[in-house]
Enzyme design. Structure first.
Site, PDB file in Angstrom:
ATOM      1  N   SER A  45      52.783  45.030  30.854  1.00 36.45           N
ATOM      2  CA  SER A  45      52.609  43.994  31.878  1.00 36.45           C
ATOM      3  C   SER A  45      52.726  42.579  31.346  1.00 36.45           C
ATOM      4  O   SER A  45      52.978  41.644  32.110  1.00 36.45           O
ATOM      5  CB  SER A  45      51.244  44.159  32.561  1.00 36.45           C
ATOM      6  N   ASP A 336      43.669  37.212  35.932  1.00 41.09           N
ATOM      7  CA  ASP A 336      42.774  38.261  36.408  1.00 41.09           C
ATOM      8  C   ASP A 336      41.902  38.686  35.232  1.00 41.09           C
ATOM      9  O   ASP A 336      41.783  37.941  34.259  1.00 41.09           O
ATOM     10  CB  ASP A 336      43.550  39.427  37.041  1.00 41.09           C
ATOM     11  N   HIS A 339      44.958  39.645  32.308  1.00 39.30           N
ATOM     12  CA  HIS A 339      46.199  38.920  32.004  1.00 39.30           C
ATOM     13  C   HIS A 339      46.015  37.403  32.008  1.00 39.30           C
ATOM     14  O   HIS A 339      45.321  36.862  32.877  1.00 39.30           O
ATOM     15  CB  HIS A 339      47.274  39.306  33.018  1.00 39.30           C
TER      16      HIS A 339
END
Length: 361
Positions: A45, A336, A339
């Site tokens: 990610s 978040d 990340h």
């Protein structure tokens, strides 16, 4: 698929413009002329701009508030409020402002010429890690690169295709999910591997990954180490260490893995003729930002911007129904609970570019 003389001419004009763009002077201690044709990214990610939008998985970030600070406030699938570090690196290389996902059916010809991302959020080097949330394993990303190479060759011919791939930079970052989602969370791998053995297992896959891309024509590689994964708000929350600091067992695993990766990179330099490969350390630069947020203009690194910032990540827990998402993400190191924010990515991307990517130019 063939192409007319006219379309070939257009493609080659675009190709030449790409190389001219990549030759722009890059600001640094000295101006450097970069000979880079494209940027390809692989991993999880941290570098996935939205490939997971096109596969059946819940590991997505394609709804608001993700992307609230991106171009037109669009939620692209990036696990961030805006751009990723590799978007900033692409811009510093003079290629383009954002790196698109390979699986996007709307990819333009110019996008194919100047680089795409094959990364998939939630994945790892270990296939079992990818199975946890039904995403694309790292070695499967190489298979997609083979598809990319075939499309590129069909577009510009074998000679130009080989040139683009040879002069491109390949960046790869994965491994955190292997430890956090797999080894420390599920019983299977721990029943068969010690931490050190699992590190060896992952690094052997990493080497196979690089060797596969090398055989496909790649020559310039940036191999990222692990960040201080015990410092992300989610792990600190789960361990009850929001006030006492990072989860040291995770950080120690990251440091041990990184030490072995550095040795692995040195061996690859001697084994693969013509390769340019650098170990990219993001552990200490990230740790400095987390431990000293005010030094970089942030207000907090112990929680993210979305919701409480302690457990929210992905569209299931970070969405428009999530209460109290912050109004100014630039004050936060994390977007978040896992990340970084666009601003944090911008800082680390420039550090990586100056210290490591410049060695590949």
């Amino acid at each position: 698929m063939g192409y007319t003389n006219g379309s070939l001419y257009v493609s080659l004009v675009m190709l030449c413009s790409t190389f001219v763009s990549a030759g722009k002077a890059i600001e640094g201690k000295d101006s450097v002329k970069a000979k880079v044709s494209a940027l390809f990214t692989f991993g999880d990610s941290i570098v996935d701009p939205g490939n997971n939008n096109f596969i059946p998985t819940l590991a997505r970030a394609n709804t608001p508030p993700y992307g609230q600070d991106f171009i037109d406030g669009k939620a692209t699938g990036r696990f961030c409020n805006g751009k990723l570090s590799t978007d900033f690196i692409s811009a510093e290389l003079g290629l383009k402002d954002t790196v698109p996902p390979f699986l996007d059916p709307k990819l333009s010809t110019q996008d194919l010429l100047t680089g795409v991302s094959f990364a998939s959020a939630g994945t790892g080097f270990d296939n079992l890690t990818a199975e946890v949330v039904s995403v694309i394993p790292v070695l499967k990303q190489v298979e997609y690169f083979k598809e990319y190479k075939a499309r590129l060759t069909d577009l510009v011919g074998e000679e130009n295709s080989s040139y683009i791939i040879r002069e491109a930079i390949f960046l790869s970052i994965a491994g955190s999910n292997d430890f956090l989602e797999n080894y420390y969370s599920l019983p299977n791998r721990r029943a068969h591997f010690s931490v050190e053995q699992y590190e060896d297992f992952l690094l052997n896959i990493y080497v196979t990954f690089i060797e596969d891309l090398y055989r496909l024509g790649g020559r310039k590689f940036g191999m990222y180490g692990l960040p201080p994964m015990g410092c992300v708000p989610l792990e600190r929350s789960l361990y009850g260490q929001l006030s006492s600091g990072c989860v040291e067992i995770y950080n120690q695993a990251a440091l041990s893995y990184n030490a072995q990766l550095m040795s692995t990179v040195s061996k690859l330099k001697t084994r693969l003729p013509g390769i340019k490969v650098v170990y990219v350390d993001i552990y200490y630069s990230s740790l400095d930002i987390i431990e000293n947020p005010s030094k970089y203009g942030f207000e907090t690194s112990s929680r993210g911007c979305c919701g409480t910032g302690l457990v929210e990540t992905g569209i299931i827990t970070c969405n428009l129904k999530t209460p109290v998402t912050c109004s100014d993400s630039d004050k936060f190191v994390f977007w978040d609970s896992v990340h970084p924010t666009q601003r944090a990515y911008q800082i680390t991307a420039h550090q990586v570019f100056v210290k490591y990517i410049s060695k590949l130019l």
